[in-house]
Design a protein around this motif. Structure first.
Motif, PDB file in Angstrom:
ATOM      1  N   PRO A  71      44.703  -2.678  21.715  1.00 14.30           N
ATOM      2  CA  PRO A  71      44.701  -1.252  21.408  1.00 14.30           C
ATOM      3  C   PRO A  71      45.769  -0.553  22.245  1.00 14.30           C
ATOM      4  O   PRO A  71      46.216  -1.083  23.270  1.00 14.30           O
ATOM      5  N   GLU A  72      46.173   0.628  21.806  1.00 11.68           N
ATOM      6  CA  GLU A  72      47.232   1.341  22.499  1.00 11.68           C
ATOM      7  C   GLU A  72      46.867   1.514  23.970  1.00 11.68           C
ATOM      8  O   GLU A  72      45.744   1.843  24.303  1.00 11.68           O
ATOM      9  N   ALA A  73      47.850   1.230  24.826  1.00  7.10           N
ATOM     10  CA  ALA A  73      47.648   1.277  26.275  1.00  7.10           C
ATOM     11  C   ALA A  73      48.570   2.326  26.885  1.00  7.10           C
ATOM     12  O   ALA A  73      49.533   2.761  26.251  1.00  7.10           O
ATOM     13  N   CYS A  74      48.298   2.711  28.112  1.00  2.00           N
ATOM     14  CA  CYS A  74      49.172   3.648  28.811  1.00  2.00           C
ATOM     15  C   CYS A  74      50.554   3.037  28.980  1.00  2.00           C
ATOM     16  O   CYS A  74      50.708   1.833  29.063  1.00  2.00           O
ATOM     17  N   GLY A  75      51.539   3.882  29.039  1.00  2.00           N
ATOM     18  CA  GLY A  75      52.903   3.422  29.215  1.00  2.00           C
ATOM     19  C   GLY A  75      53.709   3.691  27.963  1.00  2.00           C
ATOM     20  O   GLY A  75      53.320   4.485  27.106  1.00  2.00           O
ATOM     21  N   LEU A  76      54.836   3.032  27.869  1.00  2.00           N
ATOM     22  CA  LEU A  76      55.709   3.209  26.714  1.00  2.00           C
ATOM     23  C   LEU A  76      54.960   2.839  25.446  1.00  2.00           C
ATOM     24  O   LEU A  76      54.421   1.733  25.334  1.00  2.00           O
ATOM     25  N   ARG A  77      54.896   3.737  24.507  1.00  2.00           N
ATOM     26  CA  ARG A  77      54.111   3.512  23.285  1.00  2.00           C
ATOM     27  C   ARG A  77      54.887   2.708  22.252  1.00  2.00           C
ATOM     28  O   ARG A  77      54.367   1.779  21.651  1.00  2.00           O
ATOM     29  N   HIS A  78      56.125   3.105  21.969  1.00  2.00           N
ATOM     30  CA  HIS A  78      56.951   2.383  21.012  1.00  2.00           C
ATOM     31  C   HIS A  78      58.396   2.845  21.125  1.00  2.00           C
ATOM     32  O   HIS A  78      58.676   3.844  21.785  1.00  2.00           O
ATOM     33  N   LEU A  79      59.308   2.131  20.477  1.00  2.00           N
ATOM     34  CA  LEU A  79      60.697   2.535  20.337  1.00  2.00           C
ATOM     35  C   LEU A  79      60.896   2.947  18.892  1.00  2.00           C
ATOM     36  O   LEU A  79      60.436   2.263  17.980  1.00  2.00           O
ATOM     37  N   ALA A  80      61.590   4.048  18.672  1.00  2.00           N
ATOM     38  CA  ALA A  80      61.836   4.537  17.316  1.00  2.00           C
ATOM     39  C   ALA A  80      63.336   4.529  17.038  1.00  2.00           C
ATOM     40  O   ALA A  80      64.127   4.960  17.872  1.00  2.00           O
ATOM     41  N   PHE A  81      63.688   4.035  15.854  1.00  2.00           N
ATOM     42  CA  PHE A  81      65.078   3.986  15.414  1.00  2.00           C
ATOM     43  C   PHE A  81      65.243   4.881  14.201  1.00  2.00           C
ATOM     44  O   PHE A  81      64.455   4.809  13.258  1.00  2.00           O
ATOM     45  N   ALA A  82      66.271   5.717  14.206  1.00  2.00           N
ATOM     46  CA  ALA A  82      66.548   6.618  13.085  1.00  2.00           C
ATOM     47  C   ALA A  82      67.277   5.866  11.977  1.00  2.00           C
ATOM     48  O   ALA A  82      68.192   5.080  12.240  1.00  2.00           O
ATOM     49  N   VAL A  83      66.864   6.105  10.751  1.00  2.00           N
ATOM     50  CA  VAL A  83      67.529   5.550   9.562  1.00  2.00           C
ATOM     51  C   VAL A  83      67.696   6.666   8.544  1.00  2.00           C
ATOM     52  O   VAL A  83      66.954   7.642   8.551  1.00  2.00           O
ATOM     53  N   ASP A  84      68.686   6.510   7.663  1.00  2.00           N
ATOM     54  CA  ASP A  84      68.895   7.506   6.611  1.00  2.00           C
ATOM     55  C   ASP A  84      67.956   7.296   5.434  1.00  2.00           C
ATOM     56  O   ASP A  84      67.523   8.256   4.808  1.00  2.00           O
ATOM     57  N   ASP A  85      67.662   6.025   5.109  1.00  2.00           N
ATOM     58  CA  ASP A  85      66.857   5.703   3.928  1.00  2.00           C
ATOM     59  C   ASP A  85      65.755   4.731   4.342  1.00  2.00           C
ATOM     60  O   ASP A  85      65.995   3.531   4.511  1.00  2.00           O
ATOM     61  N   ILE A  86      64.560   5.245   4.512  1.00  2.00           N
ATOM     62  CA  ILE A  86      63.439   4.429   5.005  1.00  2.00           C
ATOM     63  C   ILE A  86      63.117   3.281   4.051  1.00  2.00           C
ATOM     64  O   ILE A  86      62.878   2.159   4.481  1.00  2.00           O
ATOM     65  N   GLN A  87      63.117   3.542   2.750  1.00  2.00           N
ATOM     66  CA  GLN A  87      62.772   2.496   1.779  1.00  2.00           C
ATOM     67  C   GLN A  87      63.783   1.364   1.820  1.00  2.00           C
ATOM     68  O   GLN A  87      63.420   0.192   1.772  1.00  2.00           O
ATOM     69  N   ALA A  88      65.065   1.704   1.910  1.00  2.00           N
ATOM     70  CA  ALA A  88      66.099   0.665   1.979  1.00  2.00           C
ATOM     71  C   ALA A  88      65.949  -0.150   3.266  1.00  2.00           C
ATOM     72  O   ALA A  88      66.059  -1.381   3.243  1.00  2.00           O
ATOM     73  N   ALA A  89      65.688   0.523   4.380  1.00  2.00           N
ATOM     74  CA  ALA A  89      65.523  -0.177   5.653  1.00  2.00           C
ATOM     75  C   ALA A  89      64.317  -1.104   5.626  1.00  2.00           C
ATOM     76  O   ALA A  89      64.376  -2.242   6.093  1.00  2.00           O
TER      77      ALA A  89
END
Length: 129
Positions: A71-89
């Protein structure tokens, strides 16, 4: 006031350095900028870039302990990357054998996003910008 300009890099410790390097470079499209073996630490270190900018330090260490993601723990939760087209990615990731959660919409921004994991289960996010 502290004059922080931007995030310089993110450091990730991999349990299987070769598998993680392959994942971040061959699947996600990062570029290997530099790589060195640090004998005193029995550790590899790779500098990975995205669009010409240094972004991730990828490390190996002998027998690193697991860090819980669920389960989610304290600290860094996740890394997020920006994309122009979510479906294509998502399609590209799925074609490479990466499982993504269903695409959802951020209730506050109206932007679409999904989550997937790296080889060690680190939560990663694609966020349509």
């Amino acid at each position: 006031m502290l004059a922080i300009k931007r995030i310089h890099h993110i450091a990730i410790i991999a349990s299987d350095y070769a598998a993680s390097k392959q994942f971040y470079c061959d699947i996600l499209g990062f570029t290997l900028l530099a790589e060195v073996y640090r004998e005193a630490r029995d550790s590899w270190k790779a500098d990975l870039g995205l669009n010409g900018q240094y972004v991730i330090e990828l490390f190996s260490f002998p027998f690193p302990p697991a860090r819980p993601s669920r389960p989610e723990a304290c600290g860094l939760r996740h890394l997020a990357f920006a994309v122009d087209d979510i479906q294509a990615a998502v399609g590209v990731l799925q074609d490479k054998g990466v499982t993504c959660e269903p695409v959802r919409t951020d209730e506050f921004t109206g932007k679409r996003f999904t989550f997937f994991s790296d080889p060690d289960g680190l939560p990663l996010e694609l966020y349509q910008s």
